[in-house]
Design a protein around this motif. Sequence first.
Motif, mmCIF file in Angstrom:
data_model
loop_
_atom_site.group_PDB
_atom_site.id
_atom_site.type_symbol
_atom_site.label_atom_id
_atom_site.label_comp_id
_atom_site.label_asym_id
_atom_site.label_seq_id
_atom_site.Cartn_x
_atom_site.Cartn_y
_atom_site.Cartn_z
ATOM 1 N N GLN A 132 1.699 9.424 12.075
ATOM 2 C CA GLN A 132 1.270 10.762 11.731
ATOM 3 C C GLN A 132 2.454 11.704 11.598
ATOM 4 N N SER A 133 3.519 11.447 12.350
ATOM 5 C CA SER A 133 4.674 12.337 12.332
ATOM 6 C C SER A 133 5.358 12.375 10.968
ATOM 7 N N SER A 134 5.074 11.400 10.103
ATOM 8 C CA SER A 134 5.712 11.376 8.793
ATOM 9 C C SER A 134 4.966 12.220 7.761
ATOM 10 N N TYR A 135 3.837 12.813 8.158
ATOM 11 C CA TYR A 135 3.056 13.634 7.222
ATOM 12 C C TYR A 135 3.851 14.875 6.819
ATOM 13 N N PRO A 136 3.822 15.223 5.515
ATOM 14 C CA PRO A 136 3.148 14.510 4.424
ATOM 15 C C PRO A 136 4.075 13.507 3.764
ATOM 16 N N ASN A 137 3.504 12.396 3.384
ATOM 17 C CA ASN A 137 4.284 11.340 2.756
ATOM 18 C C ASN A 137 3.425 10.631 1.721
ATOM 19 N N GLY A 138 3.000 11.382 0.709
ATOM 20 C CA GLY A 138 2.151 10.828 -0.341
ATOM 21 C C GLY A 138 1.422 11.931 -1.079
ATOM 22 N N THR A 139 0.672 11.555 -2.080
ATOM 23 C CA THR A 139 -0.042 12.516 -2.912
ATOM 24 C C THR A 139 -1.143 13.225 -2.125
ATOM 25 N N ILE A 140 -1.168 14.551 -2.229
ATOM 26 C CA ILE A 140 -2.188 15.380 -1.574
ATOM 27 C C ILE A 140 -3.144 15.882 -2.652
ATOM 28 N N SER A 160 -1.402 24.732 -5.280
ATOM 29 C CA SER A 160 -1.030 23.317 -5.372
ATOM 30 C C SER A 160 0.424 23.173 -5.810
ATOM 31 N N GLU A 161 0.839 24.007 -6.751
ATOM 32 C CA GLU A 161 2.225 23.952 -7.224
ATOM 33 C C GLU A 161 3.196 24.412 -6.138
ATOM 34 N N LYS A 162 2.812 25.444 -5.414
ATOM 35 C CA LYS A 162 3.687 25.977 -4.377
ATOM 36 C C LYS A 162 3.815 25.017 -3.191
ATOM 37 N N VAL A 163 2.692 24.426 -2.774
ATOM 38 C CA VAL A 163 2.731 23.483 -1.651
ATOM 39 C C VAL A 163 3.500 22.225 -2.062
ATOM 40 N N ALA A 164 3.355 21.818 -3.305
ATOM 41 C CA ALA A 164 4.111 20.655 -3.795
ATOM 42 C C ALA A 164 5.615 20.909 -3.676
ATOM 43 N N ALA A 165 6.021 22.132 -3.982
ATOM 44 C CA ALA A 165 7.448 22.467 -3.937
ATOM 45 C C ALA A 165 7.990 22.459 -2.508
ATOM 46 N N VAL A 166 7.223 23.029 -1.566
ATOM 47 C CA VAL A 166 7.746 23.099 -0.192
ATOM 48 C C VAL A 166 7.593 21.780 0.556
ATOM 49 N N SER A 167 6.604 20.970 0.171
ATOM 50 C CA SER A 167 6.389 19.691 0.852
ATOM 51 C C SER A 167 7.155 18.542 0.211
ATOM 52 N N LYS A 168 7.610 18.785 -1.033
ATOM 53 C CA LYS A 168 8.301 17.748 -1.817
ATOM 54 C C LYS A 168 7.405 16.529 -2.046
ATOM 55 N N GLN A 169 6.106 16.802 -2.173
ATOM 56 C CA GLN A 169 5.122 15.761 -2.464
ATOM 57 C C GLN A 169 4.311 16.173 -3.690
ATOM 58 N N THR A 170 3.677 15.208 -4.314
ATOM 59 C CA THR A 170 2.796 15.501 -5.443
ATOM 60 C C THR A 170 1.482 16.071 -4.914
ATOM 61 N N VAL A 171 1.032 17.177 -5.502
ATOM 62 C CA VAL A 171 -0.247 17.779 -5.131
ATOM 63 C C VAL A 171 -1.080 17.908 -6.404
ATOM 64 N N ILE A 172 -2.249 17.285 -6.415
ATOM 65 C CA ILE A 172 -3.127 17.349 -7.579
ATOM 66 C C ILE A 172 -4.381 18.152 -7.222
ATOM 67 N N LEU A 220 0.840 -1.197 0.000
ATOM 68 C CA LEU A 220 0.000 0.000 0.000
ATOM 69 C C LEU A 220 0.877 1.250 0.000
ATOM 70 N N PRO A 221 1.509 1.574 -1.129
ATOM 71 C CA PRO A 221 2.376 2.748 -1.172
ATOM 72 C C PRO A 221 1.587 4.011 -0.876
ATOM 73 N N GLY A 222 2.218 4.942 -0.156
ATOM 74 C CA GLY A 222 1.553 6.199 0.165
ATOM 75 C C GLY A 222 0.838 6.170 1.490
ATOM 76 N N VAL A 223 0.647 4.976 2.080
ATOM 77 C CA VAL A 223 -0.007 4.890 3.374
ATOM 78 C C VAL A 223 1.014 5.195 4.464
ATOM 79 N N SER A 224 0.675 6.144 5.314
ATOM 80 C CA SER A 224 1.578 6.528 6.398
ATOM 81 C C SER A 224 1.173 5.805 7.677
ATOM 82 N N PHE A 225 2.141 5.151 8.315
ATOM 83 C CA PHE A 225 1.837 4.419 9.535
ATOM 84 C C PHE A 225 2.145 5.247 10.779
#
Length: 327
Positions: A30-38, A58-70, A23-28
């Motif tokens: 909470q402290s690892s948030y964010p760790n997957g597509t938002i 969405s583009e700006k948050v993707a850049a600072v979080s280093k996660q994909t934001v759709i 189950l990729p993207g599932v965070s086990f």
Amino acid sequence: MTEQHLKLTRRTLIAAATMAAVLPGVSFAQSSYPNGTITFVCAFPAGSGADILVRFFSEKVAAVSKQTVIVENKPGANGNIAAEYVSRAKPDGYTVYVHSGTSTAANMSLFKKPAIDVTKALRGVQFINKQPFMIAVAADSPIKDMKQLTEHLKAKAGDATYGSTATSGKVLAEVYLQLAGVSATEVAYKTGPDSLNDITSGQLDFAALDPVFALSQQREGRLRLLAVGSPQRMKSTPEIPAIKEYGLNVDQLGWWGVFVPAKTPDDVVLKLNALFRDVLDQPETEAFLNKFGGDVYKGTPKEVDELLAKTVEEWRAYVALAKIPQN
């Protein structure tokens, strides 16, 4: 630790690693948030002004979080469809509602049976901007300010008309008319461009418009902007006075915010708040919001919740004052 305990610990770690692979993207944790597509949910169609704003963030948050934001567009019912969708999403911080807090609150009074109670089904994360509606006339109109507009409407003795394209515009116009002791009949339009010819031709005496459309038409030399509905002038448009400067107690400051399902954990909300704060601190973000008549607005999750609740109550009075029928 006994050998049996060590074996159990190893098995637990192996099982967790296996689940993470399946189950990729599932965070086990909470402290690892964010760790997957938002997913950012937008209440308007692709290409709309709201969509442009949501996609910028969405583009700006993707850049600072280093996660994909759709961005997922869920238009309809004045934002109710999108709000309900987010409220029923998994409360893990990966489904985020970026929308007008004013409109979200107003829907509690505009609809007889709102699908959700926004103050209970959603929780605030961060503000985005302050963005008031504006009073406009044609660029070549002899009316230069709100005092002259009031005198003009008095002279027409009830035969005047005004244009609006949103509930916020109608409320702003109706509150102004009542406080000024004048009258005008609303002509409602689906979009700003639909109203433009009637404004510039003089068929409408004035219009109450959203700042994105109003400012773009002012830049094109088609409209003159007389005042903003905020209680004081905006930093982004210091040349445009507030209606309050003319002795009329108008205080209608529109605002945008970020929301998540009500049961989203505090630590996730705080991390998401920080991500948006990082974006709001960037000069490019301020320039983007200023271009559309908005000022950067930052706060705590608690402050967002408090303002949402306050705005819900304010709009009960506005809807009654403007005599807006419920859907």
